[in-house]
Write a protein that holds these residues in place. Structure first.
Motif, PDB file in Angstrom:
ATOM      1  N   GLN A 125       0.804  -1.216   0.000  1.00 33.21           N
ATOM      2  CA  GLN A 125       0.000   0.000   0.000  1.00 33.21           C
ATOM      3  C   GLN A 125       0.839   1.269   0.000  1.00 33.21           C
ATOM      4  N   ALA A 126       2.152   1.142  -0.016  1.00 30.70           N
ATOM      5  CA  ALA A 126       3.039   2.307   0.045  1.00 30.70           C
ATOM      6  C   ALA A 126       3.787   2.457  -1.270  1.00 30.70           C
ATOM      7  N   HIS A 127       4.155   3.708  -1.596  1.00 30.14           N
ATOM      8  CA  HIS A 127       4.981   3.989  -2.764  1.00 30.14           C
ATOM      9  C   HIS A 127       6.449   3.717  -2.419  1.00 30.14           C
ATOM     10  N   LEU A 128       7.246   3.582  -3.447  1.00 26.53           N
ATOM     11  CA  LEU A 128       8.666   3.304  -3.239  1.00 26.53           C
ATOM     12  C   LEU A 128       9.350   4.450  -2.506  1.00 26.53           C
ATOM     13  N   ASP A 129       8.996   5.701  -2.842  1.00 24.20           N
ATOM     14  CA  ASP A 129       9.609   6.845  -2.157  1.00 24.20           C
ATOM     15  C   ASP A 129       9.280   6.834  -0.670  1.00 24.20           C
ATOM     16  N   GLU A 130       8.052   6.455  -0.312  1.00 24.42           N
ATOM     17  CA  GLU A 130       7.690   6.359   1.101  1.00 24.42           C
ATOM     18  C   GLU A 130       8.475   5.248   1.789  1.00 24.42           C
ATOM     19  N   LEU A 131       8.671   4.131   1.092  1.00 24.81           N
ATOM     20  CA  LEU A 131       9.408   3.019   1.679  1.00 24.81           C
ATOM     21  C   LEU A 131      10.861   3.386   1.957  1.00 24.81           C
ATOM     22  N   LEU A 132      11.428   4.264   1.124  1.00 27.45           N
ATOM     23  CA  LEU A 132      12.830   4.633   1.284  1.00 27.45           C
ATOM     24  C   LEU A 132      13.035   5.822   2.204  1.00 27.45           C
ATOM     25  N   SER A 133      12.101   6.775   2.192  1.00 23.19           N
ATOM     26  CA  SER A 133      12.308   8.017   2.940  1.00 23.19           C
ATOM     27  C   SER A 133      11.451   8.126   4.202  1.00 23.19           C
ATOM     28  N   GLU A 134      10.330   7.433   4.272  1.00 23.14           N
ATOM     29  CA  GLU A 134       9.420   7.533   5.419  1.00 23.14           C
ATOM     30  C   GLU A 134       9.285   6.174   6.103  1.00 23.14           C
ATOM     31  N   ARG A 135      10.419   5.556   6.381  1.00 24.27           N
ATOM     32  CA  ARG A 135      10.391   4.214   6.963  1.00 24.27           C
ATOM     33  C   ARG A 135       9.844   4.226   8.389  1.00 24.27           C
ATOM     34  N   GLU A 136      10.086   5.308   9.133  1.00 17.06           N
ATOM     35  CA  GLU A 136       9.589   5.383  10.501  1.00 17.06           C
ATOM     36  C   GLU A 136       8.061   5.353  10.531  1.00 17.06           C
ATOM     37  N   LYS A 137       7.447   6.014   9.575  1.00 18.17           N
ATOM     38  CA  LYS A 137       5.983   6.000   9.474  1.00 18.17           C
ATOM     39  C   LYS A 137       5.469   4.592   9.213  1.00 18.17           C
ATOM     40  N   LEU A 138       6.111   3.853   8.325  1.00 19.39           N
ATOM     41  CA  LEU A 138       5.696   2.477   8.038  1.00 19.39           C
ATOM     42  C   LEU A 138       5.948   1.573   9.243  1.00 19.39           C
ATOM     43  N   ASN A 139       7.027   1.816   9.990  1.00 17.52           N
ATOM     44  CA  ASN A 139       7.292   1.019  11.190  1.00 17.52           C
ATOM     45  C   ASN A 139       6.179   1.183  12.222  1.00 17.52           C
ATOM     46  N   LEU A 140       5.738   2.418  12.424  1.00 15.49           N
ATOM     47  CA  LEU A 140       4.641   2.652  13.374  1.00 15.49           C
ATOM     48  C   LEU A 140       3.348   2.008  12.905  1.00 15.49           C
ATOM     49  N   GLN A 141       3.094   2.062  11.607  1.00 16.43           N
ATOM     50  CA  GLN A 141       1.884   1.430  11.069  1.00 16.43           C
ATOM     51  C   GLN A 141       1.925  -0.084  11.246  1.00 16.43           C
ATOM     52  N   LEU A 142       3.088  -0.691  10.993  1.00 16.41           N
ATOM     53  CA  LEU A 142       3.229  -2.135  11.202  1.00 16.41           C
ATOM     54  C   LEU A 142       3.045  -2.506  12.667  1.00 16.41           C
ATOM     55  N   GLN A 143       3.663  -1.730  13.549  1.00 14.44           N
ATOM     56  CA  GLN A 143       3.546  -2.027  14.982  1.00 14.44           C
ATOM     57  C   GLN A 143       2.109  -1.959  15.461  1.00 14.44           C
ATOM     58  N   LYS A 144       1.369  -0.975  14.979  1.00 11.03           N
ATOM     59  CA  LYS A 144      -0.025  -0.817  15.406  1.00 11.03           C
ATOM     60  C   LYS A 144      -0.882  -1.974  14.926  1.00 11.03           C
ATOM     61  N   ILE A 145      -0.716  -2.374  13.663  1.00 13.62           N
ATOM     62  CA  ILE A 145      -1.550  -3.446  13.105  1.00 13.62           C
ATOM     63  C   ILE A 145      -1.240  -4.782  13.772  1.00 13.62           C
ATOM     64  N   ILE A 146       0.056  -5.098  13.924  1.00 12.77           N
ATOM     65  CA  ILE A 146       0.424  -6.387  14.533  1.00 12.77           C
ATOM     66  C   ILE A 146       0.024  -6.426  16.000  1.00 12.77           C
ATOM     67  N   ASP A 147       0.158  -5.304  16.709  1.00 15.00           N
ATOM     68  CA  ASP A 147      -0.220  -5.265  18.123  1.00 15.00           C
ATOM     69  C   ASP A 147      -1.723  -5.485  18.303  1.00 15.00           C
ATOM     70  N   GLU A 148      -2.524  -4.873  17.428  1.00 10.91           N
ATOM     71  CA  GLU A 148      -3.969  -5.071  17.517  1.00 10.91           C
ATOM     72  C   GLU A 148      -4.348  -6.513  17.196  1.00 10.91           C
ATOM     73  N   ALA A 149      -3.631  -7.141  16.255  1.00 15.58           N
ATOM     74  CA  ALA A 149      -3.959  -8.517  15.890  1.00 15.58           C
ATOM     75  C   ALA A 149      -3.566  -9.512  16.971  1.00 15.58           C
ATOM     76  N   THR A 150      -2.492  -9.263  17.710  1.00 16.49           N
ATOM     77  CA  THR A 150      -2.021 -10.195  18.736  1.00 16.49           C
ATOM     78  C   THR A 150      -2.517  -9.863  20.134  1.00 16.49           C
ATOM     79  N   ASP A 151      -3.245  -8.777  20.291  1.00 18.65           N
ATOM     80  CA  ASP A 151      -3.745  -8.410  21.628  1.00 18.65           C
ATOM     81  C   ASP A 151      -4.659  -9.476  22.235  1.00 18.65           C
ATOM     82  N   PRO A 152      -5.552 -10.133  21.474  1.00 15.00           N
ATOM     83  CA  PRO A 152      -6.371 -11.198  22.084  1.00 15.00           C
ATOM     84  C   PRO A 152      -5.554 -12.386  22.576  1.00 15.00           C
ATOM     85  N   TRP A 153      -4.329 -12.523  22.167  1.00 12.87           N
ATOM     86  CA  TRP A 153      -3.478 -13.628  22.613  1.00 12.87           C
ATOM     87  C   TRP A 153      -2.641 -13.251  23.825  1.00 12.87           C
ATOM     88  N   GLY A 154      -2.824 -12.044  24.353  1.00 16.26           N
ATOM     89  CA  GLY A 154      -2.035 -11.607  25.497  1.00 16.26           C
ATOM     90  C   GLY A 154      -0.627 -11.200  25.118  1.00 16.26           C
TER      91      GLY A 154
END
Length: 284
Positions: A125-154
């Protein structure tokens, strides 16, 4: 009979010792024991020493320390249709040992699989320029999605970091050419700005010299002094500008006088002719 009774007593004592040993549990500070009594969860115990009922209770040890999960390389396509190979690392820990044991069979494997699928989805869902220059933004997005998915597992996902982005060789060459063109554009802009500033300074100097003609002479003498420092140079001195202006003014005055006298003599000749008087040329 005594020997048989002694043997039975020894067997009973051994069995009791085995039961007592199985009833004593010790867990470390970073561990918790989830207790099952006849198949039902009765809670988590620890750390330290505690007892369970042998045969009727069972303890499952869960590690609460932060785990580091290496996400393998994922091949995906960005939003602007550029194929890339991306890997990442996930930091997570168990905050609810009961859920980690009862809600998922293997929470480490489950977290790994959800991290892989989420990584491919977010990169797609990201452009190549975002992947290269805005990696911190993608890291936060990944952390939020994975955390919400694993929250029911404790599970608590604290950090997700994209480690490496591999591009095709053709795309790398294209990006190198683009970067070179950008640097060339900046260099030309800087050169043009320098020439503009130099032209402005020359204009200001010309205005000052036009107001003070002696400044030009001083500049000429300074240039001659600089050139004369090298004995191999031959210096040819021209006439000063003031003398050239003087000669020009004198020539213009001479032309004006000639025109004035020439006009008066021709006028006098015309008047004598009209009176019938001979001119100096006819008398001779």
């Amino acid at each position: 009979m005594m020997g048989a009774g002694t043997m039975i007593l020894a067997i009973v004592l051994l069995f009791v010792l085995i039961l007592l040993a199985s009833a004593i549990k010790i867990v470390k500070e970073y561990e918790r024991a989830v207790i099952f009594r006849l198949g039902r969860v009765v809670g988590a115990r620890g750390p330290g020493l505690f007892f369970i009922i042998p045969i009727f209770e069972k303890a499952v040890i869960v590690d609460l320390r932060t785990r580091v999960l290496d996400v393998p390389v994922q091949e995906t396509i960005t939003k602007d249709n550029v194929p890339v190979r991306v890997n990442a690392v996930v930091y997570f820990r168990v905050i609810d040992p009961v859920k980690a044991v009862t809600q998922v069979s293997n929470y480490i494997m489950a977290t790994s699989q959800i991290a892989q699928t989420t990584l491919r989805s977010v990169i797609g869902q990201a452009h190549l320029d975002e992947l290269l220059s805005e990696r911190e933004k993608l890291n936060l997005q990944l952390q939020k999605i994975i955390d919400e998915a694993t929250d029911p597992w404790g599970i608590k996902v604290s950090t997700v970091e994209i480690k490496d982005v591999e591009l095709p060789s053709g795309m790398q060459r294209a990006m190198a050419r683009q970067a070179e063109a950008e640097r060339e554009r900046r260099a030309r802009i800087l050169l043009a700005e320098a020439e503009k500033q130099a032209a402005e300074k020359l204009r200001e100097a010309a205005e000052i010299i036009s107001e003070h003609p002696m400044a030009l002479q001083l500049r000429t003498l300074q240039t001659i002094s600089d050139v004369a420092s090298d004995k191999s140079n031959v210096i040819v001195l021209t006439l000063p500008m003031e003398m050239l202006k003087l000669f020009k003014s004198a020539s213009e005055a001479a032309v004006a006088v000639k025109k004035a006298f020439g006009g008066d003599s021709s006028k006098e000749a015309k008047e004598n002719k009209s009176r019938g008087e001979p001119s100096d040329g006819s008398e001779s």
